[in-house]
Scaffold this active site. Structure first.
Site, PDB file in Angstrom:
ATOM      1  CE  LYS A  13      -2.021  -1.197   4.127  1.00  0.00           C
ATOM      2  NZ  LYS A  13      -1.306  -2.587   3.941  1.00  0.00           N
ATOM      3  NE  ARG A  88      -4.942  -2.078   9.779  1.00  0.00           N
ATOM      4  CZ  ARG A  88      -3.239  -1.142   9.589  1.00  0.00           C
ATOM      5  NH1 ARG A  88      -3.281  -0.068   8.685  1.00  0.00           N
ATOM      6  NH2 ARG A  88      -2.137  -1.859   9.328  1.00  0.00           N
ATOM      7  NE  ARG A 160       6.236  -0.934  10.421  1.00  0.00           N
ATOM      8  CZ  ARG A 160       5.130  -0.693   9.246  1.00  0.00           C
ATOM      9  NH1 ARG A 160       5.073  -0.151   8.488  1.00  0.00           N
ATOM     10  NH2 ARG A 160       4.049  -1.488  10.304  1.00  0.00           N
ATOM     11  NE  ARG A 171       1.559  -5.297  11.550  1.00  0.00           N
ATOM     12  CZ  ARG A 171       2.703  -5.280  10.633  1.00  0.00           C
ATOM     13  NH1 ARG A 171       4.403  -5.795  11.218  1.00  0.00           N
ATOM     14  NH2 ARG A 171       3.145  -4.589   9.193  1.00  0.00           N
TER      15      ARG A 171
END
Ligand code: ADP
Ligand code: AMP
Length: 217
Positions: A13, A88, A160, A171
């Protein structure tokens, strides 16, 4: 153009949003980037987001909706924006509808980048981001010319904290439970477009641009 780029974590994305920013001249609004900046600055928002992000959970809807409402009201969003990582949840999508109505705007299109979960884990674990300009790389699929150095600005790359196999598993579970239902939600209102995210980065961008051109954007 008011665009949403949807997809599981690591689907591409942010990579694609950066390409579309360059082409359409409208800002990328990434809630993940906004939360990471808040965590770095140690603000109240950062404190609220930190533990959720570390464990791969979603930041509560009311917090997330609040920062998006504020951001979309800024002058640089007047001609449009690209939402990356928001909404989301169905509650966030419903809130977005109200925010857009208040601004007198409507959604142009929802692009869903489709990538199988086996590939998503490898993409996230190999992701590297420039500390200075935020550009995204991958150690294998989109490597910088010089290891750990940004091609664009010479900044140092970092990984990250949530791009680990363990957090990614969480996730992806959260994505399946809370975010995947948005596909049916946006199909239902005729805004949904499916994009094959397993192709080369440049081809994914081309496909997005052709879908957007067909929608008159
Ligand atoms: P998201 O914003 O959806 O979490 P990113 O855009 O940060 O995903 O991409 C995740 C990782 O996958 C990055 O390391 C990026 O360089 C890489 N990537 C993005 N698109 C592709 C692609 N089409 N093929 C291979 N790797 C990709
Ligand atoms: P991302 O950069 O999009 O992968 O997001 C990183 C993390 O930020 C997520 O795992 C969540 O903890 C948080 N986050 C980002 N966007 C949202 C959102 N729309 N709703 C709730 N949490 C979010």
């Amino acid at each position: 153009m008011q665009l949403i780029i949807m997809g599981a974590p690591g689907a591409g994305k942010g990579t694609q949003a950066a390409k579309l920013v360059a082409k359409y001249g409208i800002p990328q609004i990434s809630t993940g980037d906004m939360f990471r900046m808040a965590v770095k600055s140690g603000s109240e928002l950062g404190k609220a987001a930190k533990s959720c992000m570390e464990s791969g959970k979603l930041v509560p809807d009311e917090v997330t909706i609040g920062i998006v409402r504020e951001r979309l009201g800024k002058a640089d969003c007047a001609k449009g924006f690209i939402l990356d990582g928001f909404p989301r949840t169905v509650a966030q999508a419903e809130a977005l509808k109200v925010i857009l109505a208040d601004l007198g705007k409507s959604l142009t299109c929802v692009l869903n980048v489709n990538v199988p979960s086996s590939e998503l884990i490898e993409r996230a674990i190999g992701r590297r981001i420039c500390k200075a300009c935020g550009a995204t790389y991958h150690i294998k699929f989109n490597a910088p010319i010089k290891e750990n150095i940004c091609d664009i600005c010479g900044g140092e790359l970092y990984q990250r904290a949530d791009d680990t196999a363990e957090t990614m598993a969480n996730r992806l579970r959260v994505y399946e439970a809370s975010t995947r239902p948005l596909i049916e939600y946006y199909k239902g209102i005729g805004l949904y477009e499916e994009i094959d995210g397993c192709q080369r980065i440049e081809q994914v961008t081309k496909d997005m641009m052709s879908v957007l051109a067909n929608r008159g954007a």
